[in-house]
Design a protein around this motif. Structure first.
Motif, PDB file in Angstrom:
ATOM      1  N   GLU A   1       0.826  -1.194   0.000  1.00  0.00           N
ATOM      2  CA  GLU A   1       0.000   0.000   0.000  1.00  0.00           C
ATOM      3  C   GLU A   1       0.865   1.251   0.000  1.00  0.00           C
ATOM      4  O   GLU A   1       0.556   2.223  -0.683  1.00  0.00           O
TER       5      GLU A   1
ATOM      6  N   ARG B   1       0.814   4.096  -2.819  1.00  0.00           N
ATOM      7  CA  ARG B   1       0.532   5.490  -2.511  1.00  0.00           C
ATOM      8  C   ARG B   1       1.634   6.378  -3.043  1.00  0.00           C
ATOM      9  O   ARG B   1       1.379   7.454  -3.565  1.00  0.00           O
ATOM     10  N   ARG B   2       2.906   5.878  -2.937  1.00  0.00           N
ATOM     11  CA  ARG B   2       4.012   6.699  -3.433  1.00  0.00           C
ATOM     12  C   ARG B   2       3.955   6.814  -4.933  1.00  0.00           C
ATOM     13  O   ARG B   2       4.161   7.873  -5.500  1.00  0.00           O
TER      14      ARG B   2
ATOM     15  N   ARG C   1       1.516   6.675  -6.923  1.00  0.00           N
ATOM     16  CA  ARG C   1       0.447   7.521  -7.454  1.00  0.00           C
ATOM     17  C   ARG C   1       0.603   8.960  -7.024  1.00  0.00           C
ATOM     18  O   ARG C   1      -0.280   9.764  -7.235  1.00  0.00           O
TER      19      ARG C   1
ATOM     20  N   GLY D   1       0.702  10.190  -3.973  1.00  0.00           N
ATOM     21  CA  GLY D   1      -0.186  10.588  -2.897  1.00  0.00           C
ATOM     22  C   GLY D   1      -1.647  10.508  -3.266  1.00  0.00           C
ATOM     23  O   GLY D   1      -2.495  10.993  -2.545  1.00  0.00           O
TER      24      GLY D   1
ATOM     25  N   LYS E   1      -5.246   8.403  -4.264  1.00  0.00           N
ATOM     26  CA  LYS E   1      -5.990   7.526  -3.377  1.00  0.00           C
ATOM     27  C   LYS E   1      -5.687   6.066  -3.692  1.00  0.00           C
ATOM     28  O   LYS E   1      -5.471   5.682  -4.834  1.00  0.00           O
ATOM     29  N   THR E   2      -5.618   5.293  -2.664  1.00  0.00           N
ATOM     30  CA  THR E   2      -5.616   3.837  -2.824  1.00  0.00           C
ATOM     31  C   THR E   2      -7.043   3.373  -2.642  1.00  0.00           C
ATOM     32  O   THR E   2      -7.934   4.199  -2.540  1.00  0.00           O
TER      33      THR E   2
ATOM     34  N   THR F   1     -10.277   2.992  -1.672  1.00  0.00           N
ATOM     35  CA  THR F   1     -11.166   3.403  -0.587  1.00  0.00           C
ATOM     36  C   THR F   1     -12.445   2.591  -0.703  1.00  0.00           C
ATOM     37  O   THR F   1     -13.049   2.525  -1.759  1.00  0.00           O
TER      38      THR F   1
ATOM     39  N   ARG G   1      -5.707   2.849   6.730  1.00  0.00           N
ATOM     40  CA  ARG G   1      -6.545   3.680   5.892  1.00  0.00           C
ATOM     41  C   ARG G   1      -7.462   4.522   6.751  1.00  0.00           C
ATOM     42  O   ARG G   1      -8.170   4.024   7.594  1.00  0.00           O
TER      43      ARG G   1
END
Lengths: 229, 310
Positions: B266, B270-271, B273, B275, B277-278, B280, B299
């Motif tokens: 994860e 996140r890096r 993208r 920052g 969204k992963t 949700t 999360r």
């Protein structure tokens, strides 16, 4: 149909359903109480309590429930001889296993309740805590007046999912012979193998009745109570 | 977590003294509990800490004959269940997102039903189905029972994960696909599903932890997994509690490793993208994540319905 009727007469499915509901309710109570304590330890400024809470959640959440129940019933009860019921009562074994099942379920689900509350606390924006510090509230007052009310409302969805898991997990207590639904189901199938499908549909229907309304209720509750930001 | 550090100011001298008192009291309470447990275990009439009870673990036969075999069976069942439930879960999830109302309804009803019934009940059903209907007896029927029960339940959970993954994507993705002239099925396969899977990857890996823990339920239908191997070992050497402690340690280590893997993936997502969204869980429903293992990742959006239109 006659076979089904004799089946229902021979095996008390309603009593098993009631046993499942009893296990669910009492262990829910225990889990919420214990889980709240652990959650408060988790966010407290004292490092010792924080470490304890993190270790507790880490250990209990990564262990299968079967193992915990096994440990409580066979390890603690048989090997160490600790019992939770009066030895001379007629229903000693039943009471003992029921209470050990309760203890195991409460301990296991307390860790999930603690994590649910922590994720609820994480939904509260940082500005709330900063503002309450700015007007001079201490730790306990901040928690009581500002953070926890919003956190509980945000934690309702994960708490609901933990409660639904709690409704389905008493089946594991069948390991130690508590006469709830899965135990009864196994007994019924052992002696009436031809009625396999009917038995399965019956037991599945019981669980669907228990879990589906709870799920819908918690979804609606979480949507209604969510803090509008 | 950032809320924690602002919940209380940097402690001044009085607060530090108070914290020290609370720490000492808390430490004493915890030590007291531990002492009670250890004293109970070391009770002279039934001392659990004797070398006699722990020595079997130094004997390689213990490991090869009981524990490692049980572990291998557990991992075997878990791996097969993971593969099957991913396949079936994909099918159910895509079916639930299809254009055809009938297919959507059938898949939806199936998923809801499979999620409401406990894993153990489904394991029992598949096990006895094997015995009575298929006539398959012996160890293989317990194996099929465990894998079948796990597959049925976890495919429903994975279907819901995929559905929430697709819903968390911006609407424009699907619409752009259709505008380009792709058929709905093509748009799903080439555009939506890959992004949904990437978004939901941490939750999928957390589900592996759940599957691994649930293989322990196989004990109840006599599948020779880790707990039953440990029990056989314990009856052989008479050291139930040390065995249970060792088995618990094995489970905890494996599950911690898997959760660590989920967190690492994860963080990487996140890096990469920037920052963004992963996954949700916008369509997350109570009961979606019964074991709470998706909370293993930090999360923040778990539990809120705000931002559903994001």
């Amino acid at each position: 149909m006659d076979a089904l009727k004799t089946l229902l007469q021979n095996y008390d499915v309603l009593a098993a359903l009631w046993m499942t509901i009893k296990l669910t309710l009492f262990s829910a109570l225990g889990a919420v109480v214990l889980g709240t304590l652990v959650a408060i330890c988790r966010i407290s400024p004292v490092a010792v309590l924080r470490g304890f809470a993190i270790t507790y959640v880490g250990i209990v959440r990564n262990t299968p429930l079967t193992l915990i129940i096994f440990f409580c019933a066979f390890g603690v009860a048989s090997t160490l001889g600790v019992t939770l019921a009066a030895k001379d009562s007629a229903t000693f074994i039943v009471d003992n296993n029921f209470r050990f099942g309760l203890v195991a379920l409460s301990i296991y689900h307390a860790s999930f309740v603690a994590e649910a509350l922590r994720s609820g606390i994480n939904t509260v924006p940082q500005g709330q805590a900063e503002a309450s510090r700015a007007i001079g509230l201490g730790f306990t007052e901040t928690l009581r007046e500002v953070i926890l009310p919003q956190a509980y409302r945000g934690a309702i969805a994960p708490l609901g999912s933990t409660l639904i898991a709690l409704t389905k997990n008493p089946t594991v207590v069948a390991t130690i012979g508590v006469a709830e639904l899965a135990f009864t189901m196994r007994g019924m199938i052992e002696f009436n193998g031809s009625l396999l499908y009917a038995i399965f549909v019956l037991i599945a229907a019981c669980f669907v009745i228990l879990t589906l309304p709870t799920g819908l209720f918690f979804t609606r509750l979480s949507r209604r109570l969510v803090v509008q930001r | 977590m950032s809320v924690q550090t602002v919940l209380f100011d940097a402690p001044g001298p009085k607060a530090r003294a108070r914290h020290r008192i609370i720490a000492v009291i808390g430490g004493l309470v915890i030590l007291g509990l531990l002492y009670l447990i250890v004293r109970g275990l070391a009770d002279p009439s039934n001392n659990q800490f004797t070398a006699q009870k722990w020595a079997p673990f130094l004997d390689p036969v213990t490991w090869t004959a009981y524990l490692l075999r049980g572990l291998f069976n557990t991992l075997k069942a878990a791996a097969l269940a993971v593969v099957l439930s991913i396949v079936v879960g994909f099918a159910l999830g895509v079916g639930r997102l299809s254009e055809s109302t009938i297919l959507r309804g059938v898949c939806g009803a199936l998923v809801e039903f499979l999620r409401s019934v406990p894993v153990l009940v489904m394991m029992l059903f598949v096990y006895y189905f094997c015995i009575y209907v298929l006539g398959v007896l012996g160890d293989i029927s317990t194996f099929i029972g465990v894998v079948g029960g796990l597959t049925l339940y976890n495919s429903a959970v994975i279907a819901e994960l995929i559905r929430s993954g697709v819903h968390s994507l911006p609407r424009g993705q699907g619409e752009a696909g259709l505008a380009l002239g792709l058929r709905p099925g093509q748009a799903m396969a080439t555009i939506l599903l890959p992004q949904a899977v990437t978004a939901m990857l941490p939750s999928l890996i957390s589900q592996l932890v759940v599957i691994l823990k649930d293989t322990a339920l196989g004990y109840i239908i006599s599948y020779s997994e880790l707990i039953r191997g440990g029990q056989t070992l314990a009856t052989n050497y008479g050291n139930l509690i040390p065995t249970l402690i060792v088995i618990a340690a094995m489970f905890i280590l494996i599950n911690l490793a898997l959760s660590g893997l989920a967190k690492y993936i994860e963080a990487r997502l996140r890096r990469s993208r920037g920052g963004g969204k992963t996954g949700t869980d916008l369509t997350a429903r109570p009961g979606d994540d019964p074991d709470g293992s998706a909370l293993a990742t930090e999360r923040i959006t778990a539990g809120t319905a705000v931002g559903r239109n994001a």
